[in-house]
Design an enzyme around this catalytic site. Structure first.
Site, short mmCIF file in Angstrom:
data_model
loop_
_atom_site.label_atom_id
_atom_site.label_comp_id
_atom_site.label_asym_id
_atom_site.label_seq_id
_atom_site.Cartn_x
_atom_site.Cartn_y
_atom_site.Cartn_z
N HIS A 12 0.83 -1.21 0.00
CA HIS A 12 0.00 0.00 0.00
C HIS A 12 0.87 1.27 0.00
CE1 HIS A 12 -3.37 -2.74 0.49
NE2 HIS A 12 -2.63 -3.36 1.40
N GLU A 26 -2.35 0.28 7.71
CA GLU A 26 -1.46 -0.77 7.19
C GLU A 26 -0.25 -0.18 6.49
OE1 GLU A 26 -1.62 -4.75 4.30
OE2 GLU A 26 -3.39 -3.46 4.52
N HIS A 81 2.68 -7.21 4.37
CA HIS A 81 1.32 -6.70 4.57
C HIS A 81 0.87 -6.94 6.00
CE1 HIS A 81 0.08 -5.83 0.35
NE2 HIS A 81 1.17 -6.56 0.13
N GLU A 146 1.61 -11.81 5.80
CA GLU A 146 0.54 -11.08 6.48
C GLU A 146 0.85 -11.11 7.97
OE1 GLU A 146 -1.87 -9.35 5.29
OE2 GLU A 146 -2.55 -10.14 3.37
#
Length: 234
Positions: A12, A26, A81, A146
């Site tokens: 992101h 995030e 992430h 993640e």
């Protein structure tokens, strides 16, 4: 031998904050983990060049991230992430398609995944596969991690600590090093206190009058003893 090229991809950025919950975004967390991971790798291991797809809060498209790694001819790609959706813990992904490097990609991912779970003590949600563009479009072995759930209070509380983000980063560095067989940098050799040379200074008098001090220096020099005047104020 050419340096190993590792690309780290902070998910992101810019106008895309990623998942948002519990006062966290995030994009901020992934950037910090990525920066710390790069620094740990450069500090700890020889022959590795680490490149980031972004090193500040900017938007980079998925295709541009993959193209960046492909142009570099990277040896490995790791996208970082933070999860969302009400779960808890750590999981990792590789591309679920059929490709020649899949066995190698799986093997590298397995080592990295296990190292991160072992070092962070996060709940192990498993080693997964998915048709994710960032994994599909990169031409080298690629993994997406993640690192906890931003909308889970326990995970979010952990992620609010900079020290804990460094734990994730160091776990990534250790896991990647183990997976790729990177050589640790030699630790600098420092002399122990007992191995250092020791010198002793002999004081042959203290004088309030400089003339008397100079006289003592002359007397000592006449006897073959090197001497000097050290001025101090009481």
């Amino acid at each position: 031998m050419a340096d190993f090229i590792q690309v780290i991809d902070p998910g992101h950025g810019g106008h895309d904050p990623g998942a948002v919950a519990n006062g966290l975004r995030e994009k901020d967390l992934t950037l910090k983990i990525a920066l710390y991971t790069r620094d740990y790798i450069h500090e700890l291991y020889e022959g590795v060049k680490v490149y980031l797809t972004r090193d500040k809060d900017v938007f980079v498209s998925l295709s541009d991230r993959a193209d960046f790694a492909n142009r570099l001819g990277a040896d490995h790609f790791c996208s970082i992430h933070i999860n969302a959706g009400g779960g808890e813990g750590f999981e990792s992904y590789i591309y679920n398609g059929s490709y020649s490097s899949k066995p190698k990609t799986q093997a590298l991912r397995n080592v990295l995944h296990d190292a991160i779970v072992a070092e962070t003590k996060f709940a192990n949600r498993g080693k997964k596969e998915a048709n994710l563009a960032i994994l599909r479009e990169t031409k080298m072995p690629a993994v997406l991690t993640e690192n906890g759930f931003i909308d889970n209070k326990n995970d979010a509380d952990f992620l609010k600590s900079d020290d804990n983000l460094r734990k994730f980063a160091l776990a990534h560095a250790h896991g990647l090093a183990k997976a790729h067989g990177w050589k640790p940098k030699a630790k600098p050799v420092t002399k122990s206190p007992t191995s250092r040379k020791v010198f002793y200074r002999v004081v042959a008098g203290s004088f309030a009058d400089r003339e008397n001090a100079e006289k003592r220096v002359r007397e000592l020099k006449e006897k073959g003893l090197d001497s000097f005047i050290d001025v101090y104020r009481a």
